[in-house]
Design a protein around this motif. Structure first.
Motif, short mmCIF file in Angstrom:
data_model
loop_
_atom_site.label_atom_id
_atom_site.label_comp_id
_atom_site.label_asym_id
_atom_site.label_seq_id
_atom_site.Cartn_x
_atom_site.Cartn_y
_atom_site.Cartn_z
N GLY A 79 3.38 0.53 -3.52
CA GLY A 79 2.88 -0.15 -4.71
C GLY A 79 3.83 -1.21 -5.22
O GLY A 79 3.84 -1.53 -6.40
N VAL B 244 -4.29 -2.75 -9.51
CA VAL B 244 -4.37 -1.30 -9.64
C VAL B 244 -5.43 -0.94 -10.67
O VAL B 244 -5.46 -1.50 -11.77
CB VAL B 244 -3.02 -0.68 -10.04
CG1 VAL B 244 -3.12 0.84 -10.13
CG2 VAL B 244 -1.94 -1.09 -9.05
N ARG C 138 -7.40 2.75 -12.06
CA ARG C 138 -7.51 4.21 -11.99
C ARG C 138 -6.49 4.78 -10.99
O ARG C 138 -6.81 5.64 -10.17
CB ARG C 138 -8.92 4.65 -11.62
CG ARG C 138 -9.97 4.20 -12.63
CD ARG C 138 -11.38 4.54 -12.17
NE ARG C 138 -12.37 4.09 -13.13
CZ ARG C 138 -12.89 2.87 -13.17
NH1 ARG C 138 -12.48 1.98 -12.28
NH2 ARG C 138 -13.77 2.52 -14.07
N ASP C 139 -5.26 4.25 -11.06
CA ASP C 139 -4.13 4.69 -10.24
C ASP C 139 -4.32 4.44 -8.76
O ASP C 139 -3.62 5.03 -7.93
CB ASP C 139 -3.84 6.19 -10.48
CG ASP C 139 -3.44 6.48 -11.92
OD1 ASP C 139 -2.77 5.62 -12.51
OD2 ASP C 139 -3.80 7.56 -12.43
N ASN C 140 -5.24 3.57 -8.40
CA ASN C 140 -5.46 3.24 -6.99
C ASN C 140 -5.26 1.74 -6.78
O ASN C 140 -5.74 0.93 -7.57
CB ASN C 140 -6.87 3.62 -6.54
CG ASN C 140 -7.07 5.11 -6.49
OD1 ASN C 140 -6.19 5.84 -6.04
ND2 ASN C 140 -8.21 5.58 -6.96
N ILE C 141 -4.53 1.39 -5.71
CA ILE C 141 -4.38 -0.02 -5.33
C ILE C 141 -5.63 -0.44 -4.58
O ILE C 141 -5.95 0.11 -3.53
CB ILE C 141 -3.14 -0.23 -4.45
CG1 ILE C 141 -1.87 0.13 -5.23
CG2 ILE C 141 -3.06 -1.67 -3.97
CD1 ILE C 141 -0.61 0.07 -4.39
N TYR C 142 -6.38 -1.38 -5.13
CA TYR C 142 -7.61 -1.80 -4.46
C TYR C 142 -7.59 -3.28 -4.06
O TYR C 142 -8.53 -3.78 -3.46
CB TYR C 142 -8.83 -1.52 -5.34
CG TYR C 142 -8.99 -2.42 -6.53
CD1 TYR C 142 -9.70 -3.62 -6.42
CD2 TYR C 142 -8.44 -2.11 -7.76
CE1 TYR C 142 -9.86 -4.46 -7.51
CE2 TYR C 142 -8.60 -2.94 -8.86
CZ TYR C 142 -9.31 -4.11 -8.72
OH TYR C 142 -9.45 -4.94 -9.81
N LEU D 233 0.82 -1.21 0.00
CA LEU D 233 0.00 0.00 0.00
C LEU D 233 0.86 1.26 0.00
O LEU D 233 0.48 2.28 -0.60
CB LEU D 233 -0.92 0.01 1.23
CG LEU D 233 -2.08 -0.99 1.21
CD1 LEU D 233 -2.80 -0.99 2.54
CD2 LEU D 233 -3.05 -0.67 0.09
N GLU E 22 -12.60 -4.91 -11.27
CA GLU E 22 -13.22 -3.64 -10.87
C GLU E 22 -14.47 -3.36 -11.70
O GLU E 22 -15.50 -2.94 -11.17
CB GLU E 22 -12.20 -2.50 -11.02
CG GLU E 22 -12.71 -1.14 -10.63
CD GLU E 22 -12.97 -1.00 -9.14
OE1 GLU E 22 -13.41 0.09 -8.72
OE2 GLU E 22 -12.75 -1.96 -8.39
#
Length: 517
Positions: free
Chosen positions: A195, A229, A231-235, A192, A268
């Motif tokens: 990355g 990843v 939209r540039d977010n680690i989910y 987190l 996603e």
């Protein structure tokens, strides 16, 4: 005392986990064998002296350099130091603290280069096609799990999604994990924070990891972990583990990262699709309920209009009939008085019904508040006492529950009780004792009205027309409408021509005993 060190080859990006003491050189017998021709057969040695890590030049031809300075014989090392042997540059690092629960053997940043072979390019192409036609999460998860097991040697295949509270929720796992996750917290924290993708060393050999039940039970030796990843977010993350040491390398890690870049938007999108579909279904259900309510409102308006029209059309002939009968009675002294009295009584009954219809169509909407239902019944019994006495009907009120507070409109509820009581003379024989029993059933207050020790046979199938007894009157219909507007119901007896005994059922609310004393 240090017993393990990590040396990263800056040129190739490969990390080496070595015991202390260890020897570096070109000979294959060394702990770390380097193929560069500028490296001597036995070039340098790293050892521990009184808790300090020392590098010693073993008489190499090209010397040993630490942070750009040549070592004359020995030099102390600190984490992060650069070591040059021949043309090879190594970065010295100490292993992470054992309390973190994970040993990081190798991490790759997003700029690392990878040259995939044709076989793995074909696998990526096939996986893209395989997942292209799936939108629903369960189908997608099954395909992902199957593909990962085909492409990698793994005893543990895990895919998790971060929840709103920051915890990791399991999407797919084989074998299943009953509680928690097989991924240590230190991996999650670093993933987190930076990355990073990771290859783990022989986890089973580390005392801290041996304390984890998932590691011990599955005998994990090698592992890889990459972020998901979108939209540039680690989910989320993918975690693969095997019970054999040294199974995964840098190429495997990069291949898994490429697969994650395909999987991440699919998962996603599938999640968003299911969320959108859920909202759509919810909106459709709300729309159906709203449409049903509007239809009921329109139907009620039509009934009110019809009742008003009928009352108007009936009232005029009744007034004419009444007037003519009175005129005939005056002109014809020989006519039997009883016949005229019967006509007068019938006309008065019709006029009474019409007044009730007029009153019903002008009733306000219910304004509910918690009230004592037994007190309302007692008040209405007193108000209709004269009517019931004329028919020699004796009401007896009995309470079998202390939960008597009900959310309703008191005035409208009293009106419904009045209408029910006014129906009694037409459906209950004279000189009768009518019991009004207030009891509790299924979180409702039930009011049983009828002859003593008789229970109604209420409708159970929801078809009001088939369940409505033939003898039900207008007053009871009006009372039923008032009760239903307050979330209650009237259940008349369906076993005979009379609606009595019947049950009035109203939902209960919670209350304190002090509120009703």
């Amino acid at each position: 005392m240090a017993n393990i060190i990590i040396l990263e080859d800056i040129g190739s990006g490969t990390s080496h986990r070595l015991p202390i003491p260890c020897v570096i050189g070109r000979s294959p017998d060394n702990d770390l064998s380097l193929t560069d021709e500028t490296v001597s057969q036995r070039h340098a040695k790293i050892l521990d002296e009184n808790g300090s890590v020392i590098i010693e030049d073993l008489g190499s031809r090209n010397g040993v350099f630490v942070n750009g300075f040549q070592v004359e014989k020995r030099a102390a090392l600190s984490p992060g130091d650069s070591i040059q042997v021949g043309r090879v540059t190594l970065k010295y690092d100490a292993p992470p603290e054992e309390c973190e629960g994970t040993l990081i053997l190798h991490s790759l940043d997003s700029e690392a280069k990878w040259e995939p072979d044709s076989r793995r390019l074909k696998w990526i192409y096939e996986m893209t096609l395989d997942l292209a036609g799936h939108q629903k999460t369960p189908h997608l998860e099954g395909k992902i799990l199957s593909r990962l097991k085909q492409l990698f040697c793994c005893n543990q295949c895990y895919l998790g999604i971060f929840q709103d509270d920051g915890t990791l929720g399991t999407i797919l796992s084989e074998p299943a994990v009953e509680e928690g996750t097989p991924v240590s917290q230190s991996i999650i924290n670093r993933l987190l924070l930076n990355g990073e993708s990771f290859i783990l060393a022989d986890a089973l050999s580390e005392d801290a990891l041996n304390m984890q039940e998932s590691i011990t039970a599955l005998r994990i030796r090698s592992a890889m972990c990459v972020p998901l990843v979108s939209r540039d977010n680690i989910y989320g993350l993918i975690y693969l583990a095997c019970d054999t040491a040294g199974v995964y390398n840098q190429t495997d890690l990069e291949f898994l990262k490429a697969i994650a870049s395909i999987i991440a938007p699919k998962i996603e999108n599938a999640r968003l699709w299911e969320e959108l579909n859920h909202h759509l279904q919810s909106a459709m259900e709300t729309l159906r309920k709203t449409q049903s309510r509007l239809m009921k409102i329109e139907r009620a308006k039509a009934y009110i209009w019809l009742a008003q029209a009928m009352a108007h059309e009936i009232r005029n002939p009744v007034m004419i009939i009444g007037g003519m009968v009175r005129r005939l009675e005056k002109e014809s002294s020989d006519s039997p008085k009883s016949g005229f009295q019967a006509i007068f009584k019938a006309a008065e009954r019709v006029e009474e019904v019409l007044r009730e219809v007029d009153h019903f169509v002008s009733l306000p909407r219910p304004e509910k508040s918690p009230v004592r239902i037994d007190e309302l019944i007692e008040e209405e019994l007193e108000a209709t006492r004269e009517l019931l006495e004329k028919s020699h009907i004796k009401p007896v009120l009995r309470l079998e529950t202390s939960r008597l507070k009900v959310p309703l409109d008191g005035e409208l509820f009293r009106k419904s009780i009045e209408l029910v009581l006014r129906e009694l003379p037409a459906d209950v024989p004279g000189n009768s004792e009518v019991h009004i029993l207030v009891r509790e059933s299924n979180n409702c207050v039930e009011i049983l009205i009828g002859p003593k020790d008789e229970e109604p046979l209420p409708c159970q199938d929801g078809d009001e027309q088939e369940c409505r007894p033939s003898g039900i009157g207008l007053f009871l219909n009006l009372a039923s409408k008032i009760i239903s507007d307050q979330d209650g119901e009237i259940l008349p007896d369906t076993s005979g021509p009379s609606p009595f005994p019947l049950i009035i059922r109203m939902p209960i609310i919670s209350y304190d005993m002090k509120d009703i004393n």
